[in-house]
Design a protein around this motif. Structure first.
Motif, PDB file in Angstrom:
ATOM      1  N   VAL A 299      44.845  27.604  72.443  1.00  0.00           N
ATOM      2  CA  VAL A 299      44.385  28.950  72.122  1.00  0.00           C
ATOM      3  C   VAL A 299      43.181  29.285  73.003  1.00  0.00           C
ATOM      4  O   VAL A 299      42.080  28.799  72.787  1.00  0.00           O
ATOM      5  N   TYR A 300      43.403  30.094  74.003  1.00  0.00           N
ATOM      6  CA  TYR A 300      42.335  30.579  74.866  1.00  0.00           C
ATOM      7  C   TYR A 300      41.874  31.965  74.418  1.00  0.00           C
ATOM      8  O   TYR A 300      40.727  32.336  74.606  1.00  0.00           O
ATOM      9  N   THR A 301      42.804  32.738  73.857  1.00  0.00           N
ATOM     10  CA  THR A 301      42.492  34.098  73.423  1.00  0.00           C
ATOM     11  C   THR A 301      42.675  34.185  71.912  1.00  0.00           C
ATOM     12  O   THR A 301      43.807  34.199  71.411  1.00  0.00           O
ATOM     13  N   PRO A 302      41.589  34.238  71.145  1.00  0.00           N
ATOM     14  CA  PRO A 302      41.728  34.343  69.689  1.00  0.00           C
ATOM     15  C   PRO A 302      42.252  35.712  69.272  1.00  0.00           C
ATOM     16  O   PRO A 302      41.972  36.730  69.912  1.00  0.00           O
ATOM     17  N   VAL A 303      43.045  35.718  68.215  1.00  0.00           N
ATOM     18  CA  VAL A 303      43.617  36.950  67.669  1.00  0.00           C
ATOM     19  C   VAL A 303      43.318  36.968  66.169  1.00  0.00           C
ATOM     20  O   VAL A 303      43.481  35.953  65.486  1.00  0.00           O
ATOM     21  N   ASN A 304      42.867  38.124  65.665  1.00  0.00           N
ATOM     22  CA  ASN A 304      42.587  38.201  64.228  1.00  0.00           C
ATOM     23  C   ASN A 304      43.745  38.873  63.488  1.00  0.00           C
ATOM     24  O   ASN A 304      44.689  39.384  64.098  1.00  0.00           O
ATOM     25  N   ARG A 305      43.658  38.897  62.190  1.00  0.00           N
ATOM     26  CA  ARG A 305      44.757  39.390  61.366  1.00  0.00           C
ATOM     27  C   ARG A 305      45.020  40.874  61.603  1.00  0.00           C
ATOM     28  O   ARG A 305      46.180  41.308  61.661  1.00  0.00           O
ATOM     29  N   LEU A 306      43.961  41.673  61.743  1.00  0.00           N
ATOM     30  CA  LEU A 306      44.149  43.103  61.965  1.00  0.00           C
ATOM     31  C   LEU A 306      44.905  43.338  63.272  1.00  0.00           C
ATOM     32  O   LEU A 306      45.817  44.178  63.321  1.00  0.00           O
ATOM     33  N   GLN A 307      44.554  42.603  64.323  1.00  0.00           N
ATOM     34  CA  GLN A 307      45.265  42.741  65.594  1.00  0.00           C
ATOM     35  C   GLN A 307      46.737  42.366  65.442  1.00  0.00           C
ATOM     36  O   GLN A 307      47.620  43.024  65.997  1.00  0.00           O
ATOM     37  N   LEU A 308      47.002  41.306  64.676  1.00  0.00           N
ATOM     38  CA  LEU A 308      48.385  40.886  64.460  1.00  0.00           C
ATOM     39  C   LEU A 308      49.172  41.946  63.703  1.00  0.00           C
ATOM     40  O   LEU A 308      50.319  42.246  64.026  1.00  0.00           O
ATOM     41  N   GLU A 309      48.573  42.504  62.685  1.00  0.00           N
ATOM     42  CA  GLU A 309      49.261  43.526  61.894  1.00  0.00           C
ATOM     43  C   GLU A 309      49.582  44.744  62.754  1.00  0.00           C
ATOM     44  O   GLU A 309      50.671  45.322  62.639  1.00  0.00           O
ATOM     45  N   GLN A 310      48.655  45.138  63.607  1.00  0.00           N
ATOM     46  CA  GLN A 310      48.920  46.259  64.505  1.00  0.00           C
ATOM     47  C   GLN A 310      50.024  45.913  65.495  1.00  0.00           C
ATOM     48  O   GLN A 310      50.886  46.745  65.799  1.00  0.00           O
ATOM     49  N   PHE A 311      50.013  44.686  65.993  1.00  0.00           N
ATOM     50  CA  PHE A 311      51.042  44.243  66.923  1.00  0.00           C
ATOM     51  C   PHE A 311      52.417  44.278  66.256  1.00  0.00           C
ATOM     52  O   PHE A 311      53.397  44.777  66.837  1.00  0.00           O
ATOM     53  N   PHE A 312      52.529  43.755  65.056  1.00  0.00           N
ATOM     54  CA  PHE A 312      53.815  43.684  64.358  1.00  0.00           C
ATOM     55  C   PHE A 312      54.283  45.050  63.862  1.00  0.00           C
ATOM     56  O   PHE A 312      55.448  45.191  63.488  1.00  0.00           O
ATOM     57  N   SER A 313      53.414  46.037  63.883  1.00  0.00           N
ATOM     58  CA  SER A 313      53.838  47.375  63.460  1.00  0.00           C
ATOM     59  C   SER A 313      54.840  47.987  64.430  1.00  0.00           C
ATOM     60  O   SER A 313      55.519  48.958  64.091  1.00  0.00           O
ATOM     61  N   THR A 314      54.954  47.424  65.638  1.00  0.00           N
ATOM     62  CA  THR A 314      55.931  47.923  66.606  1.00  0.00           C
ATOM     63  C   THR A 314      57.288  47.240  66.451  1.00  0.00           C
ATOM     64  O   THR A 314      58.200  47.485  67.232  1.00  0.00           O
ATOM     65  N   TYR A 315      57.407  46.336  65.464  1.00  0.00           N
ATOM     66  CA  TYR A 315      58.655  45.650  65.159  1.00  0.00           C
ATOM     67  C   TYR A 315      59.081  45.990  63.726  1.00  0.00           C
ATOM     68  O   TYR A 315      58.298  46.511  62.936  1.00  0.00           O
ATOM     69  N   SER A 316      60.303  45.666  63.411  1.00  0.00           N
ATOM     70  CA  SER A 316      60.797  45.812  62.036  1.00  0.00           C
ATOM     71  C   SER A 316      61.027  44.423  61.455  1.00  0.00           C
ATOM     72  O   SER A 316      62.157  44.026  61.150  1.00  0.00           O
ATOM     73  N   LEU A 317      59.926  43.679  61.346  1.00  0.00           N
ATOM     74  CA  LEU A 317      60.021  42.272  60.960  1.00  0.00           C
ATOM     75  C   LEU A 317      59.208  41.957  59.711  1.00  0.00           C
ATOM     76  O   LEU A 317      58.906  40.793  59.439  1.00  0.00           O
ATOM     77  N   GLY A 318      58.866  42.966  58.939  1.00  0.00           N
ATOM     78  CA  GLY A 318      58.128  42.747  57.709  1.00  0.00           C
ATOM     79  C   GLY A 318      56.627  42.647  57.930  1.00  0.00           C
ATOM     80  O   GLY A 318      56.117  42.863  59.038  1.00  0.00           O
ATOM     81  N   GLU A 319      55.911  42.297  56.876  1.00  0.00           N
ATOM     82  CA  GLU A 319      54.453  42.211  56.913  1.00  0.00           C
ATOM     83  C   GLU A 319      54.005  40.788  57.209  1.00  0.00           C
ATOM     84  O   GLU A 319      54.620  39.811  56.785  1.00  0.00           O
TER      85      GLU A 319
END
Length: 346
Positions: A3-23
Motif C-alpha cells: 500500500v503506497y497510496t492510502p484510501v479511506n472509506r469515503l473515497q471507496l464509497e464514492q468510487f463504488f458509486s460508479t458501479y452497481s455492486l452494492g454498498e
C-alpha cells in the motif's frame, strides 16, 4: 500490492458509486508485492480487488486491461477488469489510475510441492498457447539493457564481489543472444505470490502488469527460479516436473534447450538487480515489502556452476540439474564474503 497510496472509506464509497455492486462493508490493504497498491473490498454483493497503479499511467494501462479480458475469454483463470456503468474499466482514485476486479478464490502457497510445480508449468504453457497469435504491443523494459543500466546506477553501492559477479554475468549474457528464440506474450513475474490454489488445485494467475512480448523461455526461467528453489537452493526434481508439465502442451525447440542454462542465469540476474535497486532506493508507502536480494544471488551462483543443457529426452532431465561436486548447502556465514546484504555500508 504493497500500500503506497492510502484510501479511506469515503473515497471507496464514492468510487463504488460508479458501479452497481452494492454498498461497501469492509476493506483492507494487501501487503504482498512491491509494484501497485491493492485493497480487498467487500460489498453487500460480493468481494473485489481494487488496484491503484503506482507506475503505469492511464495511457499505459489499456493494453493490460485488454490482455486480461482476452485471457479470461480464453479460459485462463485470471482477474478480468470490471467496466461498471461505463465501458472503460479505468477510473481515477486519489490521483492514481485505478481498476476493479472480481476477487478470485484461493491462496498462494509459500512452499510449493512437486504437484504445485507441475500445475504451474502446465498453466504457464496454457498461457503461452492462448496468446500464440495475440499481438501485445508492450516490449520488455527490463531486459539486459535495463540490467546494465541499473548496474551502472547502483554498482558503486555494492561490494567488490557483487560488482565482479554482476559484471561477468552481464558480459556472458550479452555474448549469448536469445533474440532468435521463440517469442510471444509472457507474464514475466509469475512468482508464488501471484498464483492462487484451492484444495491443491490452481485457481488463479494474478498481476499481469509486468506482461510483455519477449522470449517464452525467459518466462519459464523466471517461474522456475521462484517455484523450484527451496530457500534459495535449486531443487532439480521440481524443475524437472515443471518442465515436463509445460512440454505436454508446448514442447521446447532444440535451440531453447541449448539456451536453458543461460536463461536461468539471466532471469536470476534480472531479479537480483531489481531487488538490490529496490533496497537501495525504496519507495515510500504505508505498507511496503522488502524482498531479499540474496536469494537470487545464490540462485545465480548455482546456475553458473551448472553447464549442461536440457536433454532431448525427459527421462534424462534430472542429470541436467545435478549440482556440481563441490556444491553444498551453505550456512548464513558462507553466503557472502563481504556481509549479509553485500551492499556497501553508508
Amino acid at each position: 500490492m504493497s500500500v503506497y497510496t492510502p484510501v479511506n472509506r469515503l473515497q471507496l464509497e464514492q468510487f463504488f458509486s460508479t458501479y452497481s455492486l452494492g454498498e461497501v462493508t469492509g476493506f483492507e490493504g494487501i501487503k504482498d508485492g512491491i509494484e501497485n497498491t491493492n485493497y480487498f473490498v467487500t460489498t453487500t454483493q460480493g468481494r473485489f480487488v481494487l488496484t491503484l497503479f503506482e507506475s503505469l499511467t492511464a495511457d499505459d494501462l489499456p493494453p493490460f486491461m485488454e490482455l486480461m479480458t482476452h485471457l479470461g475469454s480464453s479460459e485462463i483463470a485470471c482477474p478480468a477488469p470490471l467496466p461498471g456503468r461505463q465501458p472503460n474499466p479505468l477510473r481515477i482514485l486519489n490521483n492514481k489510475p485505478a481498476a476493479l476486479f472480481n476477487r478470485l478464490a484461493g491462496a498462494a502457497v509459500a512452499s510449493p510441492s512437486i504437484a504445485h510445480c507441475r500445475q504451474i508449468g502446465l498453466h504457464l504453457a496454457r498461457l503461452h498457447c492462448a496468446t500464440q497469435d495475440y499481438v501485445f504491443p508492450i516490449r520488455n523494459s527490463r531486459g539486459l539493457n535495463w540490467c546494465r543500466s541499473v548496474f551502472a546506477e547502483i554498482g558503486a553501492s555494492l561490494c567488490p564481489a557483487d560488482r565482479a559477479l554482476i559484471d561477468d554475468e552481464l558480459r556472458i549474457q550479452f555474448q549469448n543472444s536469445a533474440d532468435l528464440l521463440p517469442r510471444g506474450v509472457i507474464h514475466a513475474d509469475l512468482f508464488r505470490d501471484n498464483v492462487l490454489f484451492v484444495d491443491g488445485r490452481l485457481s488463479g494467475l494474478l498481476d499481469f502488469y509486468s506482461a510483455c512480448t519477449d522470449t517464452l523461455l525467459l518466462d519459464i526461467a523466471i517461474t522456475a527460479n521462484d517455484w523450484c528453489c527451496d530457500n534459495g537452493i535449486v531443487n532439480p526434481e521440481k524443475i524437472t516436473n515443471l518442465l515436463s508439465a509445460y512440454e505436454t502442451l508446448r514442447p521446447l525447440e532444440p535451440q531453447e534447450r541449448r539456451h536453458w542454462p543461460l536463461m536461468l542465469r539471466a532471469a536470476a540476474l534480472r531479479f537480483w538487480l531489481s531487488r538490490l535497486h529496490h533496497r537501495l532506493h525504496p519507495r515510500p508507502g504505508e505498507i511496503t515489502q522488502q524482498k531479499d536480494p540474496l536469494i537470487f544471488r545464490h540462485i545465480l551462483e548455482q546456475h553458473r556452476r551448472q553447464t549442461s543443457v536440457i536433454s532431448p529426452r525427459p527421462a534424462a532431465w534430472p542429470s541436467c540439474f545435478r549440482p556440481a561436486a563441490d556444491t553444498r548447502r551453505r550456512t548464513d556465514s558462507d553466503d557472502l564474503e563481504c556481509g549479509t546484504d553485500c551492499t556497501a555500508s553508508s
